[in-house]
Design a protein around this motif. Structure first.
Motif, short mmCIF file in Angstrom:
data_model
loop_
_atom_site.label_atom_id
_atom_site.label_comp_id
_atom_site.label_asym_id
_atom_site.label_seq_id
_atom_site.Cartn_x
_atom_site.Cartn_y
_atom_site.Cartn_z
N ARG A 148 0.84 -1.20 0.00
CA ARG A 148 0.00 0.00 0.00
C ARG A 148 0.88 1.25 0.00
O ARG A 148 1.86 1.34 0.73
N GLY A 149 0.50 2.22 -0.83
CA GLY A 149 1.28 3.45 -0.94
C GLY A 149 2.40 3.37 -1.95
O GLY A 149 3.04 4.37 -2.25
N GLU A 150 2.63 2.18 -2.49
CA GLU A 150 3.70 1.99 -3.47
C GLU A 150 3.27 2.46 -4.85
O GLU A 150 2.11 2.32 -5.23
N LYS A 151 4.21 3.04 -5.60
CA LYS A 151 3.94 3.42 -6.97
C LYS A 151 4.36 2.29 -7.90
O LYS A 151 5.40 1.65 -7.68
N VAL A 152 3.56 2.03 -8.91
CA VAL A 152 3.84 0.96 -9.87
C VAL A 152 3.78 1.52 -11.29
O VAL A 152 3.13 2.53 -11.55
N THR A 153 4.48 0.85 -12.19
CA THR A 153 4.47 1.23 -13.60
C THR A 153 3.64 0.20 -14.37
O THR A 153 3.94 -1.00 -14.32
N VAL A 154 2.62 0.69 -15.08
CA VAL A 154 1.71 -0.20 -15.80
C VAL A 154 1.34 0.41 -17.15
O VAL A 154 1.55 1.60 -17.38
N GLU A 155 0.79 -0.43 -18.01
CA GLU A 155 0.22 0.04 -19.28
C GLU A 155 -1.29 0.18 -19.13
O GLU A 155 -1.93 -0.70 -18.57
#
Length: 208
Positions: free
Chosen positions: A99-106
């Motif tokens: 929780r609170g983490e940033k992720v890279t997605v399409e």
């Protein structure tokens, strides 16, 4: 944006291989692997019907609260492999997140609105890559072409992204091009040119 997660009860799996996967699917389960954050990969079985419902409601970047035989783990749906003909889910990759983490997605790009009269709207990029909070991933990015004139190019840097979402794709990526629509005369000329080309190629084909 996704602001809440769905809990999904899953089980661990010990059998691997195509035969085990086929047996699992006959039992209504989807083989999956959970990995990330330096943890050892966990091989799981997901309930196929419930997982498909989550995807329909949240898109392919669904965030799920996994109940792994009593242990809770937040996960992001990273990849879903679907059978090309029978259209059932073959395998799923899940990414461990916090929780609170940033992720890279399409995410999918959707065009809305009507461009100016006499134009042709061409979508060059169906998806773009973004960075967002794991619990606030937009299901799609909307591009409005309402009233846009011919000759307009919309690049990644021109997209209107939700607050807290950053573009990670190349800002110069061409997303949408609004061109002047071809006239009837242009189309007729193209058809004529194609016909002439086909006629020229025909003798060579016969000779073979």
């Amino acid at each position: 944006m996704a602001t809440q997660t769905t809990t999904l009860a899953v089980t661990t799996r010990t059998e691997k291989g195509k035969g085990a996967a086929r047996r699992a699917r006959r039992e209504g389960k989807v083989p999956a692997v959970l990995y990330g954050h330096g943890t050892d990969p966990q091989h799981l079985h997901l309930p196929a019907r419930e997982f498909a419902t989550i995807l329909r409601g949240n898109g392919t970047n669904a965030v799920i609260e996994l109940d792994i035989e009593g242990t809770s783990q937040l996960a992001l749906t990273k990849q879903v492999d679907v059978h090309p003909i029978r259209n059932y889910i073959e395998h799923v990759d899940l990414l461990v997140i916090k929780r609170g983490e940033k992720v890279t997605v399409e995410v999918t790009v959707v065009i809305e609105g009507d461009a100016a009269s006499g134009t042709l709207v061409v979508q060059d990029a169906n998806t773009i890559e973004i960075e967002a909070d794991a619990l606030s991933i937009p299901e799609q990015i909307v591009v409005s072409v309402e009233g846009v004139a011919a000759g307009t190019l919309i690049h990644g840097s021109d997209l209107d992204l939700p607050e807290g979402v950053a573009l990670t794709s190349d800002p110069e990526t061409l997303v949408v091009a609004v061109n002047e629509a071809p006239s009837a005369a242009d189309l007729a000329s193209e058809d004529e040119a194609e016909g002439e080309a086909a006629a020229e190629e025909a003798p060579a084909a016969d000779a073979e």
